[in-house]
Design an enzyme around this catalytic site. Structure first.
Site, mmCIF file in Angstrom:
data_model
loop_
_atom_site.group_PDB
_atom_site.id
_atom_site.type_symbol
_atom_site.label_atom_id
_atom_site.label_comp_id
_atom_site.label_asym_id
_atom_site.label_seq_id
_atom_site.Cartn_x
_atom_site.Cartn_y
_atom_site.Cartn_z
ATOM 1 N N LYS A 128 29.401 36.323 -5.287
ATOM 2 C CA LYS A 128 29.182 35.467 -6.460
ATOM 3 C C LYS A 128 30.501 35.142 -7.141
ATOM 4 O O LYS A 128 30.818 33.967 -7.398
ATOM 5 C CB LYS A 128 28.243 36.151 -7.454
ATOM 6 C CG LYS A 128 27.858 35.255 -8.631
ATOM 7 C CD LYS A 128 27.453 36.036 -9.859
ATOM 8 C CE LYS A 128 28.675 36.441 -10.664
ATOM 9 N NZ LYS A 128 28.342 37.021 -11.984
ATOM 10 N N ASP A 146 23.938 33.715 -9.484
ATOM 11 C CA ASP A 146 23.821 34.700 -10.554
ATOM 12 C C ASP A 146 22.341 34.890 -10.864
ATOM 13 O O ASP A 146 21.470 34.404 -10.131
ATOM 14 C CB ASP A 146 24.623 34.269 -11.786
ATOM 15 C CG ASP A 146 24.026 33.041 -12.483
ATOM 16 O OD1 ASP A 146 23.047 32.463 -11.976
ATOM 17 O OD2 ASP A 146 24.564 32.658 -13.544
#
Length: 282
Positions: A128, A146
């Site tokens: 991420k 996320d």
């Protein structure tokens, strides 16, 4: 994907959702403030388990004192901890960014690497964080999964998985690479403003007719509108109009709005951040 939706129909619906979100949020952008890849990398690591607003309040002090990887790698851990304390889990985060900076200096000549394979070798950096940096600092397309993106990807029927890596792969198959970074921003913006975790504002959602999860939240338009947040919230129509009209300056408008909100929340004004030139932090 529902049982009666073909892969082609899913792809078409997904891309239509992206087009609608692009119209709704022409000002979508990375909400962490940064000036270079190093600042974005550190800010993204600090953003775990806290808000971008909070990170944006401490990073100016952090980067004034430690402007690059070399400076941060040579910094005192206790000092770094005090500066980033408001972000929570500050001891673990301080260790991460301190050792991260040291590795950037030792193994990458002080420059943040520009590939996913290299970025994920850094302490505290997963896919991420790597995709955030690649997409926003290097212009390399990537899907940023996320909590908001994962929630909406599942509600939209783009994936059936809870695994961020699988979600990333599933969504990548639905869109052209050129769309990945901005798609991530739009979905996250929508998740923070409309498609909320506990009670999505279904009745005020611009993609309601394209969403298989419509009805999980409030469907009454008037009630749903009261759930909207940030610039979409009732009474903030002027702010929303300003951001739409000045999409290239959306980050500056957001920073101004956050500063005013902080001042309004405290009769004495916002609590001052530690002085970046001081040897002592309160």
């Amino acid at each position: 994907m529902s049982q009666d939706e073909t892969p082609l129909a899913l792809k078409r619906r997904a891309r239509k959702i992206n087009r609608v979100l692009a119209e709704a949020y022409p000002y979508a952008h990375a909400e962490l403030d940064f000036r270079d890849p190093f600042e974005l990398l550190v800010a993204t690591v600090l953003s775990a388990q806290t808000t971008d607003v909070r990170v944006n309040q401490v990073t100016p002090v952090l980067f004034a004192r430690y402007p690059d990887a070399l400076a941060l790698s040579e910094g005192e851990l206790a000092d770094i901890e005090e500066i980033i304390r408001p972000t929570g889990f500050f001891r673990a985060k301080a260790r991460s960014i301190h050792t991260l900076a040291r590795k950037v200096v030792d193994e990458f000549d002080g420059k943040v690497p520009g590939t996913l394979a290299e970025l994920v070798t850094l302490p505290g950096v997963g896919r991420k964080t790597a995709n955030v940096v690649l997409g926003n600092a290097f212009g390399v397309p990537g899907i940023t999964v996320d909590t908001h993106f994962a929630r909406l990807a599942k509600r939209f029927g783009w994936t059936a998985s809870e695994d961020p890596v699988v979600i990333e792969r599933d969504v990548m198959e639905l869109f052209e690479p050129r769309d990945w970074t901005m798609l991530s921003h739009r979905v996250v913006f929508h998740g923070r403003r409309v498609c909320l975790a506990r009670k999505p504002a279904c009745g005020a959602c611009p993609v309601a007719s394209l969403c298989p999860s419509f009805g999980e939240g409030e469907t009454d338009p008037a009630k749903a509108r009261r759930l909207l947040r940030f610039e979409m919230a009732p009474g903030r129509e002027d702010l929303h109009a300003e951001m739409v009209a000045n999409s290239s300056d959306a980050a500056a408008i957001r920073r101004r709005t956050e500063t005013l909100a902080a001042a309004a929340a405290s009769p004495a004004g916002p609590e001052p951040l530690p002085d970046a030139t001081s040897d002592r932090h309160p």
